[in-house]
Structures are given as C-alpha cells and as structure tokens.
Design an enzyme around this catalytic site. Structure first.
Site, PDB file in Angstrom:
ATOM      1  N   LYS A   1      -0.459 -16.716   2.236  1.00 54.23           N
ATOM      2  CA  LYS A   1      -0.143 -17.335   3.525  1.00 54.23           C
ATOM      3  C   LYS A   1      -1.342 -17.348   4.464  1.00 54.23           C
ATOM      4  O   LYS A   1      -2.318 -16.618   4.295  1.00 54.23           O
ATOM      5  CB  LYS A   1       1.073 -16.649   4.145  1.00 54.23           C
ATOM      6  CG  LYS A   1       2.348 -16.979   3.355  1.00 54.23           C
ATOM      7  CD  LYS A   1       3.614 -16.596   4.047  1.00 54.23           C
ATOM      8  CE  LYS A   1       4.815 -17.129   3.256  1.00 54.23           C
ATOM      9  NZ  LYS A   1       6.107 -16.709   3.819  1.00 54.23           N
TER      10      LYS A   1
ATOM     11  N   ARG B   1       7.703 -11.642  -3.411  1.00 48.83           N
ATOM     12  CA  ARG B   1       7.680 -13.030  -3.898  1.00 48.83           C
ATOM     13  C   ARG B   1       6.229 -13.489  -3.946  1.00 48.83           C
ATOM     14  O   ARG B   1       5.549 -13.514  -2.916  1.00 48.83           O
ATOM     15  CB  ARG B   1       8.513 -13.899  -2.954  1.00 48.83           C
ATOM     16  CG  ARG B   1       8.639 -15.360  -3.342  1.00 48.83           C
ATOM     17  CD  ARG B   1       9.546 -16.079  -2.345  1.00 48.83           C
ATOM     18  NE  ARG B   1       9.723 -17.487  -2.675  1.00 48.83           N
ATOM     19  CZ  ARG B   1       8.939 -18.472  -2.251  1.00 48.83           C
ATOM     20  NH1 ARG B   1       7.908 -18.196  -1.462  1.00 48.83           N
ATOM     21  NH2 ARG B   1       9.190 -19.728  -2.594  1.00 48.83           N
TER      22      ARG B   1
END
Length: 547
Positions: free
Chosen positions: A492, A527
């Site tokens: 991210k 994840r």
C-alpha cells in the site's frame, strides 16, 4: 363476614389456601415469580398503595394487577384458571430470555448453529449471540472439550413452555442423556427470563450454575455485562461475577468457524495460534498493484504457487476498490470471480484451502458462496449494499467487516478523527462496533464475524502506521473483544511513502515489516500479494510472538 388479607406498602408474603379444581395458582407481580410444590402457594407482593381491606374473593383477586401463570405439576401441562380479563384477548407478550448453548460431540459448532436455526424456526427469535468459547469440561472431567456460548432470544412462551421447546429441540437433534453433565451433542439451558425468579422442580431461574461457571459467565457477560442477575443485589453485575472467578488453569478462547467443511476455526485468544496467510487473487484488469496479472490462462499455476508457498486462504476479487476506479456491473463481477472459485474447488479439492470473495455486493457474495467460497470479505463492512448483511445471515457464512468511510471514490477525504471523539483508534473502534451491531441485527451470529481495521481506507499516510502500532488496543476494545482480525497492508501507498519506493510491486521489504507488526499486534490473518516472501515472514513472526 370473612375478611381477606390486606395489601400494605411493605413487602410481605401472604398465604392463601385455594382448592379450586385442586389446581394451583401462581401469581406474578413486579416481575417476581415465587412458586411452591405444596398445595399452599406463596404470594410475594410489592405495592406502594395504602392498606386496603377486601370483603370478597372476587374483589380481592380483581385488585391484584398480576399476570396469571400456571406451573404444571411434574412437568405435565394443565389448564390455567381464568382470572378476570378484559373483553378483548390480549396479544401475546414478547419476553426476553438468555439461553446457554453447549456441545462437545461431533461438529460442535455445527450442532449449536442447528439449534439456533431450530429456535428461529419455532418462533424463539435469536436476537444476538455471544462468541463461541472452547472450554475444558467441568464436573465430569473424562470427556472432550466443550464449545459454549449464549444467545438473547425473544419469545411469547412462558418459562416452562420455553423449557419444553428447548428440550424438544435437543431431542430432535438426537441428544441422548446417558451421564448427568456428561458428553452431549447439544445442550440448551435457560439462564435468565426477563427479571423473573422461578423455583420449580423442573426449572430454576436464574440458572443456579451461573456464578460458578466461567463457560456460562464469559459469553453472558458479552451480551449483558451491566445487568444484575439477582435483583435483590442490583449492585452486583454480570461482569462483577465474572471478575470474581479465579483464573482458569487453561485460559479459554473464542472460536470463529471459517467454513462448513471441517477446516479448524480461528482461536483468536489462543496465544500459540498460527497466523493465516491470505493470498490476493485479483481477477480485475485495473487493480492498483497487479491488475490483469491473474486473469489469464496461467491461473491454475498461480494458485498452485500460492498453496506451495504456504497460503491457507485465497481472496478472489472482481472489482477494484482503488480510488477513482469505475465500477463494473454485478454480472461482470460475478463473471470474473465465480469461474476462478469453481476452478480452485475442482482442481485443488485435495488441498486444505479456504476461499474468500472480496466484494461489497450481496448478489456477488451469494453467487460466490454457491460456487464454493467460504468467507465474504466486504471492504464496506456491509454498508454499501443493504442486502449484504441479511444475505450473509441467510447463507450462514463468515464475514469480514472492514472499517471504511464513504465509498472507494471519496474515502480518502474522510480521514479526520477528532481527539474529542476518541481520535483515530477510538473512531475506528466505535464505527466497527456499529458495524458488528448491524451484522447482529441482520441475523449474523457473532461467532461468524472477522474484523479488519481497513489500512488505506479513509486513512492516509501516518494514520496507517498508527493503526499497526495500536492494533492490540483495537483487539481489546469493549464490544470487539474476542473477535479475530484480518490485516491487509500489502504494497500500500503508505509503505511507499515511508520507504520511498514508488512502485507497488517493489514494496516487498516494507510490506514484510508491516506483516511482522500485524502478527505482533494480534492479527489472525494477513492478506498479501507476495505469498512466498510473506509466508516466511509470518513463520518467523509466529515463532517469536505465538508460543
């Protein structure tokens, strides 16, 4: 003229002898029920009215504002004696009761879920549930560990009628009682019924075992922590009784089932549990990190590589949630995810793999579950599609509720968390408590809920680092305790901002640090895109912090 007893402003028992049809009258007043197995019932009456004297039985009975209640002798139903009533029959009164749930044979969670479905089918509406807790046996020690929980129900049945219904459910599910407090596939007990006290040969309310049993108090305290169980001592609350228990020799843990095909549940409070590695499978051409990479003929080999590297879950998505990404139709999303799910189930049936579907649409979730998915992973926490939570409840699946504000299109501008309202962690926690409540109101069992703090969703830059730093605070927040957590930090933008790496695929080292921090903070699932590398990070982090 014979005079009948007086009612005074003080509370005192009055004894009346009745031989009407040799039946017994039981009166309830001010939500108290006093019974006796003798022919002389006791009436406990509390009223602020001044003393009055009555000159006939009819005027005496009509002055009592008590609801009729008849307890059958030795478990046999009898006809109630009619007391004066209005001309119009009153609608059945809906009551609130709390039921203990337990099982230690076979599919323990499955039996409890079947019992809850049976209660709903018989009009005993399950409103809320606790988590499910795995506990050591008590009293009879030579038996398997139990799964215990509690539920809040609404019912029009009176206490003994409710007892009969619960015992009939037990019998319909094949319970056979061989040893008292011994092994059983299902056990349903009435713990509380409104504020009534019941003392009958078949039923005691409140349940006499509540104060000494952690496996009863722990789930009950999730539902009603601030409720007194004994209304003669209202200052002693459920949580006080739980806190007064000595520490368990073996700490108990919650259990979150992930599938219907025997996969071990998550034990979120087990300090030696292993962290699940969830591999990201984006079937989209426009994902921020790997758009179009998996939507090709090499899908089978990709899945094989995920599983060989150590993935225990595969998260299949067909709609990008990156900002300013256009939405596709539900039909197109289904067309992307369902073939992939079916392929995994067909080609890898021999592998112990869980499948989640990454969607905020109810129709996509239902199609995915029908194709073989186990878990619904909703980035909106069930807020973007009003049908999502009721659909998941009907399907009986596990759902991951992620924290997000707004939609993927505007979430980045909704990142203010005023200190006066609890700051960042308080804001996330309170909003997740609200999503959990919404899921429960829709009929999702609490033990079917996983949470996600939503890194990168309505959080920018350092806020994401703060969430990782304080994940343990979220895990222990009132209303969220005992629930498992999924953390998705992989590649991210906040990692790129800290490390100075602009290309998402090159953020492996920064991702590794966030994955280790997530495990240390108590995450149950991470994840990730880079499965091989992150599975090694998880193995090492588990060795350090999960022992």
């Amino acid at each position: 003229m014979k005079r009948f007893p007086t009612l005074s402003s003080s509370t005192r028992p009055l004894t009346c002898q009745h031989r009407l049809l040799t039946k017994r009258l039981i009166f309830t007043g001010n939500k108290q029920l006093i019974t006796t197995s003798s022919r002389t019932p006791q009436l406990s009456i509390t009223t602020p009215k001044p003393a009055r004297t009555f000159h006939s039985a009819s005027t005496y009975l009509s002055a009592l504002s008590f609801k009729k209640y008849t307890l059958p002798p030795k478990g046999k139903m009898t006809d109630a004696i009619d007391l004066p009533a209005s001309s119009k029959p009153a609608a059945p009164t809906v009551r609130t009761a709390y039921i203990a749930l337990g099982s230690n044979l076979g599919d323990r969670i499955g039996w409890i879920e079947k019992a809850c479905k049976e209660m709903d089918a018989r009009g005993i509406k399950v409103k809320r549930t606790s988590c499910l807790w795995e506990t050591e046996p008590m009293y009879v020690l030579d038996q398997d560990r139990f799964v215990n929980g509690a539920c809040e129900v609404e019912t029009t049945l009176e206490p003994l009628e409710l007892l009969d219904a619960l015992q009939d459910i037990e019998n319909s599910l094949g319970r056979k009682k061989i040893i008292d407090k011994g092994p059983r596939n299902i056990d349903l007990d009435i713990l509380l019924y409104e504020n009534l006290k019941v003392d009958h040969e078949r039923l005691k309310i409140p349940h006499i075992g509540i104060p000494e049993r952690e496996f009863v108090l722990r789930p009950l305290a999730e539902l009603i922590p601030d409720k007194p169980l004994d209304h003669t001592r209202p200052w002693i609350l459920t949580r006080d009784l739980l806190d007064a228990l000595p520490p368990s020799s073996t700490p108990i843990t919650t259990m979150t089932p992930l599938s219907s095909h025997g996969h071990p549940p998550i034990q979120a409070l087990n300090p030696s549990r292993k962290t699940h590695v969830m591999a990201i499978l984006n079937m989209t051409p426009d994902s921020f990190s790997d758009g179009g990479q998996h939507a090709s003929a090499g899908l089978e080999s990709t899945i094989q590589s995920f599983l060989d590297a150590g993935a225990t879950m595969i998260d299949v998505g067909g709609q990008s949630t990156a900002p300013r990404t256009p939405q596709v139709s539900a039909e197109e999303e289904i067309g992307r995810v369902v073939p992939a799910i079916k392929m995994i189930r067909e080609k890898f049936s021999h592998r112990d793999v869980l499948i989640s579907v990454d969607t905020y649409r109810a129709s996509v979730a239902e199609a995915a579950i029908a194709a073989g998915a186990d878990i619904v992973n909703d980035v909106s926490g069930g807020s973007m599609d009003p049908d999502m939570l009721p659909t998941v409840a009907r399907l009986g699946s596990t759902i991951c509720l992620m924290h997000m504000r707004g939609t993927p299109a505007n979430m980045s501008s909704l990142n203010e968390y005023p200190e006066a309202e609890g700051g960042l962690m308080g804001g996330i926690a309170k909003e997740l408590v609200g999503r959990v409540a919404a899921a429960e109101a829709a009929g999702i069992r609490r033990w079917r809920i996983v949470l996600d703090p939503g890194l990168g969703f309505a959080k920018v830059g350092p806020q994401n680092v703060d969430v990782l730093r304080h994940l343990e605070e979220l895990r222990s927040w009132p209303g969220l305790q005992g629930l498992p957590w999924l953390v998705g930090s992989s590649r991210k933008s906040f990692i790129g901002q800290v490390t100075g790496v602009p290309t998402p695929k090159e953020r492996i080292w920064g991702t590794a640090a966030t994955v280790a921090a997530a495990v240390q903070g108590g995450a149950d699932v991470v994840r990730v895109h880079d499965v091989k590398e992150m599975a090694q990070v998880v193995a090492m982090a588990d060795a350090i912090w999960r022992y």
